[in-house]
Design an enzyme around this catalytic site. Sequence first.
Site, short mmCIF file in Angstrom:
data_model
loop_
_atom_site.label_atom_id
_atom_site.label_comp_id
_atom_site.label_asym_id
_atom_site.label_seq_id
_atom_site.Cartn_x
_atom_site.Cartn_y
_atom_site.Cartn_z
N SER A 253 -16.29 -7.24 13.64
CA SER A 253 -17.08 -8.18 12.58
C SER A 253 -16.13 -8.47 11.45
O SER A 253 -15.34 -7.50 11.16
CB SER A 253 -18.37 -7.46 12.37
N TYR B 75 -23.37 -0.38 9.26
CA TYR B 75 -22.78 -1.45 10.15
C TYR B 75 -21.58 -1.75 9.92
O TYR B 75 -20.51 -1.65 10.83
CB TYR B 75 -24.02 -2.74 10.18
P1 NAP Z 1 -27.81 -9.98 20.05
O1 NAP Z 1 -27.93 -11.42 20.19
O2 NAP Z 1 -28.83 -9.00 19.42
O3 NAP Z 1 -27.28 -9.34 21.37
C1 NAP Z 1 -27.05 -8.01 21.40
C2 NAP Z 1 -26.81 -7.55 22.99
O4 NAP Z 1 -26.43 -6.22 23.13
C3 NAP Z 1 -27.95 -7.98 23.97
O5 NAP Z 1 -27.49 -8.46 25.23
C4 NAP Z 1 -28.71 -6.67 23.96
O6 NAP Z 1 -29.32 -6.71 25.20
C5 NAP Z 1 -27.30 -5.69 23.94
N1 NAP Z 1 -27.73 -4.09 23.60
C6 NAP Z 1 -28.42 -3.89 22.34
N2 NAP Z 1 -28.77 -2.43 22.44
C7 NAP Z 1 -28.13 -2.24 23.66
C8 NAP Z 1 -28.02 -0.86 24.54
N3 NAP Z 1 -28.74 0.11 23.84
N4 NAP Z 1 -27.77 -0.84 25.61
C9 NAP Z 1 -26.99 -1.81 26.15
N5 NAP Z 1 -27.01 -3.05 25.70
C10 NAP Z 1 -27.96 -3.26 24.38
O7 NAP Z 1 -26.64 -9.91 19.04
P2 NAP Z 1 -25.12 -10.55 18.94
O8 NAP Z 1 -24.92 -11.15 17.81
O9 NAP Z 1 -24.69 -11.40 20.09
O10 NAP Z 1 -24.13 -9.18 19.02
C11 NAP Z 1 -23.24 -9.05 20.01
C12 NAP Z 1 -22.11 -8.26 19.15
O11 NAP Z 1 -21.39 -9.17 18.20
C13 NAP Z 1 -22.47 -7.06 18.52
O12 NAP Z 1 -21.24 -6.17 18.81
C14 NAP Z 1 -22.25 -7.34 17.06
O13 NAP Z 1 -22.31 -6.31 16.18
C15 NAP Z 1 -21.33 -8.60 16.89
N6 NAP Z 1 -21.13 -9.53 15.71
C16 NAP Z 1 -22.61 -10.29 15.73
C17 NAP Z 1 -22.49 -11.06 14.50
C18 NAP Z 1 -23.58 -12.05 14.37
O14 NAP Z 1 -23.61 -12.56 13.33
N7 NAP Z 1 -24.36 -12.43 15.30
C19 NAP Z 1 -21.43 -10.82 13.64
C20 NAP Z 1 -20.36 -9.97 13.82
C21 NAP Z 1 -20.30 -9.46 14.86
P3 NAP Z 1 -30.83 -5.93 25.66
O15 NAP Z 1 -31.64 -5.90 24.37
O16 NAP Z 1 -31.25 -6.36 26.90
O17 NAP Z 1 -30.18 -4.43 25.83
#
Ligand code: NAP
Length: 267
Positions: free
Chosen positions: A143, A156
């Site tokens: 991130s 985080y």
């Molecule tokens: P998201 O929409 O909340 O998706 C998170 C994914 O991780 C979902 O598929 C969820 O599926 C899975 N997950 C959560 N807990 C889990 C567990 N205990 N075991 C296995 N799978 C798990 O979030 P996102 O924004 O796409 O995030 C993806 C990555 O991008 C993360 O590492 C996040 O930190 C990073 N990121 C996001 C942003 C942003 O603004 N969106 C910015 C910077 C970095 P289930 O609930 O089905 O398990």
Amino acid sequence: MKDRTALSTALVTGASAGIGAVYADRLARRGHDLVLVARSAAKLEALAARLRGETGVTVEVLAADLVDPADRARVERRLRDDARIGLLVNNAGTTVPGGFANADLDTLEKLVALNVTAVTRLAAAVAPRFSAEGQGAIVNIASVLALAPEVFPGIYPATKAYVLTLSQSLAAELGPRGVYVQAVLPGATRTEIWAHAGRDVDSIPGVMEVDDLVDAALVGFDRREPVTIPPLPDAAQWDAFATARLAMLPNFRQSKPAARYRAAVPA
Ligand code: NAP
């Protein structure tokens, strides 16, 4: 040995939603067979069915809670043993509301288990095989908060700084053996993670759409960038930061503390 990363099966964690689901979509369209990992088997099955129908690739669902050691071990075994897997997208991650003042320690530990421990263990499970084969790729989703801990509460940003440093360490060790390691640093991206953070995504300025984020990250992947920051307009800013860091390295080898830390002799 010929690099077969482009043809190999990709294992994507956190593929049931958000960034991981778009990675799954784009990689399927590039012709990769897929192994999709997340807790929600129903969501993964729905995505798998769509991608099989639209692209014809083989898509397998591996439902697992990456915070649960037994579940996580199944994914580790798969990465260790399945020689078809040539690409790991270490994307699963989350955040929690609040900072340190009222932190629940068990909640913090679970966040570390997902954002740090699982990312580390999955990379470590696949690294020996990739290294021995002299090929393969590991994409770690960090991130921009890895570089901006002041603007987001709690641990985080620290977990994401770990992912960035881990990626750089992996690249230093495995890169010369033919393994490509990419750290992707998204800025705020429109996904469900903001609900987990207790934030209204529409109140945040400069939110990127998830399709744009992943497509940009894949441009960085194709260029074999070690660090890809899709929202950063001027790449020279990152280059200057990286150069300033590297310039310090030779100065860290000193047998004596720097002059400013030598205690003044009391008069
Ligand atoms: P998201 O929409 O909340 O998706 C998170 C994914 O991780 C979902 O598929 C969820 O599926 C899975 N997950 C959560 N807990 C889990 C567990 N205990 N075991 C296995 N799978 C798990 O979030 P996102 O924004 O796409 O995030 C993806 C990555 O991008 C993360 O590492 C996040 O930190 C990073 N990121 C996001 C942003 C942003 O603004 N969106 C910015 C910077 C970095 P289930 O609930 O089905 O398990």
